[in-house]
Design a protein around this motif. Structure first.
Motif, short mmCIF file in Angstrom:
data_model
loop_
_atom_site.label_atom_id
_atom_site.label_comp_id
_atom_site.label_asym_id
_atom_site.label_seq_id
_atom_site.Cartn_x
_atom_site.Cartn_y
_atom_site.Cartn_z
N ALA A 1 -0.03 -11.97 36.05
CA ALA A 1 0.98 -12.73 35.31
C ALA A 1 1.57 -13.87 36.14
CB ALA A 1 2.10 -11.79 34.84
N GLU A 2 1.39 -13.81 37.43
CA GLU A 2 1.94 -14.84 38.33
C GLU A 2 0.93 -15.94 38.65
OE1 GLU A 2 3.62 -13.03 41.82
OE2 GLU A 2 4.25 -11.29 40.67
N THR A 3 -0.24 -15.89 38.00
CA THR A 3 -1.30 -16.84 38.32
C THR A 3 -1.67 -17.67 37.10
OG1 THR A 3 -3.24 -15.54 37.67
CG2 THR A 3 -2.27 -15.05 39.84
N THR A 4 -2.46 -18.69 37.35
CA THR A 4 -3.04 -19.48 36.25
C THR A 4 -4.54 -19.25 36.16
OG1 THR A 4 -3.32 -21.38 37.73
CG2 THR A 4 -1.27 -21.28 36.44
N TYR A 5 -5.03 -18.17 36.76
CA TYR A 5 -6.45 -17.86 36.78
C TYR A 5 -7.00 -17.38 35.44
CZ TYR A 5 -7.18 -18.04 41.87
OH TYR A 5 -7.32 -18.44 43.17
N PHE A 6 -6.15 -16.90 34.57
CA PHE A 6 -6.61 -16.20 33.38
C PHE A 6 -6.29 -16.99 32.11
CE2 PHE A 6 -5.82 -13.19 36.77
CZ PHE A 6 -7.05 -12.56 36.84
N SER A 7 -7.24 -16.94 31.18
CA SER A 7 -7.09 -17.64 29.90
C SER A 7 -6.02 -16.97 29.04
CB SER A 7 -8.42 -17.64 29.15
OG SER A 7 -8.70 -16.33 28.66
N GLU A 8 -5.69 -17.62 27.96
CA GLU A 8 -4.69 -17.07 27.03
C GLU A 8 -5.16 -15.72 26.48
OE1 GLU A 8 -2.00 -18.70 23.34
OE2 GLU A 8 -4.10 -19.34 23.42
N THR A 9 -6.43 -15.63 26.13
CA THR A 9 -6.98 -14.37 25.62
C THR A 9 -6.94 -13.28 26.68
OG1 THR A 9 -8.42 -15.52 24.05
CG2 THR A 9 -9.07 -13.27 24.68
N GLU A 10 -7.35 -13.62 27.90
CA GLU A 10 -7.32 -12.65 28.99
C GLU A 10 -5.89 -12.19 29.28
OE1 GLU A 10 -11.22 -14.16 31.52
OE2 GLU A 10 -9.30 -15.21 31.77
N ARG A 11 -4.95 -13.12 29.26
CA ARG A 11 -3.56 -12.77 29.54
C ARG A 11 -3.00 -11.83 28.46
NH1 ARG A 11 -1.34 -15.63 33.50
NH2 ARG A 11 0.78 -15.57 32.72
N ALA A 12 -3.35 -12.10 27.21
CA ALA A 12 -2.88 -11.22 26.13
C ALA A 12 -3.48 -9.83 26.29
CB ALA A 12 -3.25 -11.83 24.78
N ALA A 13 -4.76 -9.75 26.61
CA ALA A 13 -5.42 -8.46 26.80
C ALA A 13 -4.84 -7.72 28.01
CB ALA A 13 -6.93 -8.64 26.95
N LEU A 14 -4.57 -8.45 29.06
CA LEU A 14 -3.96 -7.83 30.26
C LEU A 14 -2.54 -7.36 29.97
CD1 LEU A 14 -5.40 -10.27 32.92
CD2 LEU A 14 -5.74 -7.79 32.90
N ARG A 15 -1.78 -8.13 29.21
CA ARG A 15 -0.42 -7.72 28.85
C ARG A 15 -0.45 -6.41 28.06
NH1 ARG A 15 3.53 -11.84 25.81
NH2 ARG A 15 3.75 -12.59 27.93
N LEU A 16 -1.36 -6.33 27.09
CA LEU A 16 -1.48 -5.11 26.30
C LEU A 16 -1.96 -3.94 27.16
CD1 LEU A 16 -1.33 -3.73 23.55
CD2 LEU A 16 -3.64 -4.61 23.07
N THR A 17 -2.92 -4.20 28.02
CA THR A 17 -3.44 -3.17 28.93
C THR A 17 -2.33 -2.62 29.81
OG1 THR A 17 -5.66 -4.09 28.93
CG2 THR A 17 -5.04 -2.77 30.85
N ASP A 18 -1.56 -3.49 30.42
CA ASP A 18 -0.47 -3.04 31.28
C ASP A 18 0.52 -2.16 30.51
OD1 ASP A 18 -1.61 -4.49 33.36
OD2 ASP A 18 0.20 -5.63 33.80
N SER A 19 0.86 -2.58 29.31
CA SER A 19 1.82 -1.82 28.51
C SER A 19 1.27 -0.44 28.15
CB SER A 19 2.17 -2.59 27.25
OG SER A 19 3.03 -1.83 26.43
N LEU A 20 0.03 -0.39 27.71
CA LEU A 20 -0.55 0.89 27.28
C LEU A 20 -0.85 1.82 28.45
CD1 LEU A 20 -2.93 -0.40 24.49
CD2 LEU A 20 -0.75 0.80 24.20
#
Length: 152
Positions: free
Chosen positions: A82-101
């Motif tokens: 979340a602190e980087t610009t390495y990941f696309s919008e889709t990847e960030r959304a998937a990572l956000r959901l992954t972290d939460s679950l």
């Protein structure tokens, strides 16, 4: 000092372990059908394994994603995605959901956060990410409960 040998639950109940692998294969097929990049799928597996502290799965899926051509830099910063610009919008959304679950003890994802995820991912992609987390949680627990060791 010797370590107490743990029961290898995958060997003790191989049919259950085989069923977990079958579920994983179903989720892989669903991920492909939903248009999720196989590299993203591996990154999500790594992220769940980071959260759960599963060294065995971390090593395996890191090797897998690097063989597929993923950048070592992106793998290195995955814990702080979340602190980087390495990941696309889709990847960030998937990572956000992954972290939460993967962190259910923190409580459910807020409606605001879910809305941000749902604005980017399709319903099929949201479902697949949830199943990926479910499967990886299972594999991580098999590995940790069985005392899978990782060494040089």
């Amino acid at each position: 000092m010797t370590e107490l040998q743990r029961v290898n639950i995958s060997e003790r109940h191989p049919a259950a372990y085989k069923a977990l692998f079958a579920l994983s294969s179903e989720v892989d097929a669903a991920a492909a059908a939903a248009g999720l990049d196989p590299i993203l799928v591996d990154l999500l597996r790594i992220r769940v394994s980071q959260i759960n502290g599963c060294a065995f799965c971390l090593r395996m899926h890191t090797r897998d994603v690097l063989k597929k051509g993923e950048s070592p830099d992106r793998v290195a910063v995955l814990p702080a995605w979340a602190e980087t610009t390495y990941f696309s919008e889709t990847e960030r959304a998937a990572l956000r959901l992954t972290d939460s679950l993967a962190r259910l003890s923190d409580g459910p994802m807020s409606d605001e956060e879910y809305g941000a995820v749902a604005a980017v991912l399709t319903e099929d992609q949201i479902s697949v990410v949830a199943w990926l987390v479910t499967v990886m949680n299972g594999f991580n627990r098999v590995s940790i409960a069985s005392g899978y060791r990782v060494g040089r």
